[in-house]
Design an enzyme around this catalytic site. Structure first.
Site, PDB file in Angstrom:
ATOM      1  N   ASP A 131       0.882  -1.111  -0.209  1.00  0.00           N
ATOM      2  CA  ASP A 131       0.147  -0.062  -0.260  1.00  0.00           C
ATOM      3  C   ASP A 131       0.763   1.242   0.188  1.00  0.00           C
ATOM      4  O   ASP A 131       2.051   1.213   0.382  1.00  0.00           O
ATOM      5  CB  ASP A 131      -0.776   0.039   1.321  1.00  0.00           C
ATOM      6  N   LYS A 153      -4.211   2.518  -2.318  1.00  0.00           N
ATOM      7  CA  LYS A 153      -5.352   3.287  -2.810  1.00  0.00           C
ATOM      8  C   LYS A 153      -5.107   4.615  -2.570  1.00  0.00           C
ATOM      9  O   LYS A 153      -4.665   4.799  -1.591  1.00  0.00           O
ATOM     10  CB  LYS A 153      -6.768   2.482  -1.761  1.00  0.00           C
ATOM     11  N   MET A 264      -8.467   8.821   8.974  1.00  0.00           N
ATOM     12  CA  MET A 264      -9.070   9.044   7.489  1.00  0.00           C
ATOM     13  C   MET A 264     -10.065  10.253   7.682  1.00  0.00           C
ATOM     14  O   MET A 264     -11.081  10.083   7.027  1.00  0.00           O
ATOM     15  CB  MET A 264      -9.518   7.966   6.933  1.00  0.00           C
TER      16      MET A 264
END
Length: 351
Positions: A131, A153, A264
């Site tokens: 990632d 992502k 996030m």
């Protein structure tokens, strides 16, 4: 085996079956060596030995009790032949034939926070699916024998959907490879590691989980903010800010007390503070936004529940970032002598 020598341009002879020696071959080539692989010691000639700087015998390849290498002196074991030729002989573990998966938590991105077990798994990997928030700067050195595949992502863009990542893990493991899934933070803290584990179990693929240092704790710590502090907060709640929370969830968080850590959560910060305010959290509750924890560009923006949206907007805060809500923010600022700055900032934004 770790050798403290510069292998660039050196001639390395690897002896072993292709399946068993694939990692050793890839590792030495990655180090810049000129690598030749032979199936077994019988194929080793004196001329080949004399041209080599290093001979690597992969476990599973015979040494003694077999036909000796051919050479002008007509015999002797490989060990003896290397001794007479003045060539260093070393052994390496064979690549595991049975495919398996290791799910690794890479921490918040700082190489020093990678665990010893994680580093060992990377050294033995054939494939690494990584990632963008994992520690990737030195990945080629950490996993010298592996094919590296970026499946990270981006906000609003998943170049490889989760189902595709699951399929890659299973596909490569069933082909007999050691597949490492390298994720930021901890694989089971908003990391979909449990989904990947489930996919492996369903396909009958052995899977091991190596936990990582969660950014929920480590990033506030990087900013000097403890998530708990005696007499201030004896509990903390970790929340995903990927999507806005419901009114019921806001009410629950506001009523719990303690510290709220949001991962996030930059894009949903306005909805979060508005919801917590409606749920009864006081307007002067300290809030911090810690961006890019443990990086050279780490930055902390502080405010209160009533001012943090304006402060974060003025600072142009961006992901990746961790939000910390609670009196521990004031404790952290006090420890760094910045409480006066928070008071001035709150006063100026409120006026």
């Amino acid at each position: 085996m770790n050798l403290e020598i510069d292998l660039a341009g050196r001639r390395v002879l690897v002896i072993g079956a292709e399946r068993l020696s694939r990692r050793a071959v890839a590792r030495y080539r990655a180090a810049g060596a000129d690598v030749e692989r032979l199936q077994d010691p019988v194929a080793v000639t004196q001329a080949v030995l004399e041209a080599a700087d290093l001979v690597v015998l992969v476990d599973g390849a015979p040494v003694d009790g077999q036909a000796p290498p051919r050479g002008p002196d007509g015999g002797g074991s490989l060990r003896g032949q290397c001794r007479r030729a003045g060539v260093l002989l070393t052994r390496e573990a064979a690549a595991v034939e049975a495919g398996h998966v290791t799910l690794i938590g890479g921490g918040p991105g700082a190489l020093g926070l990678l665990t010893l077990d994680a580093a060992e798994a990377l050294r033995e990997a054939d494939i690494v699916l990584y990632d963008r928030l994992a520690p990737t700067e030195a990945l080629a050195e950490l996993a010298p024998a592996a094919e590296l595949i970026d499946v990270g992502k981006l906000p609003g863009h998943h170049r490889v959907p989760q189902s595709g990542i699951n399929d890659l893990l299973v596909h490569h493991a069933l082909a007999g490879r050691h597949v490492v899934r390298l994720k930021g933070g901890d694989p089971f803290v908003f990391g979909r590691g449990s989904e990947e584990l489930a996919a492996c179990i369903q396909a009958g693929v052995p899977c091991r989980v190596v936990p990582g240092v969660s950014s929920a704790i480590s990033v506030p710590a990087a900013a000097g903010i403890p998530v708990t502090h005696r007499g201030v907060s004896h509990l903390f709640t970790v929340v995903s800010g990927h999507a806005p929370l419901t009114d019921e969830e806001h009410l629950h968080l506001a009523g719990l007390g303690g510290t709220v850590v949001v991962l996030m959560g930059v894009s949903t910060l306005p909805q979060l503070v508005a919801g917590l305010g409606r749920a009864g959290m006081r307007a002067d509750m300290p809030v911090a936004v810690v961006e890019r924890g443990y990086s050279a560009s780490q930055r902390t923006t502080a405010g209160t529940l009533s001012t943090i949206v304006t402060a974060a907007g003025a600072a142009r805060c961006q992901s990746p970032a961790v939000l910390v809500i609670g009196e521990v923010v004031r404790v952290g600022l006090d420890l760094q002598g910045e409480a006066a700055h928070l008071a001035r900032l709150t006063e100026s934004l409120a006026s």
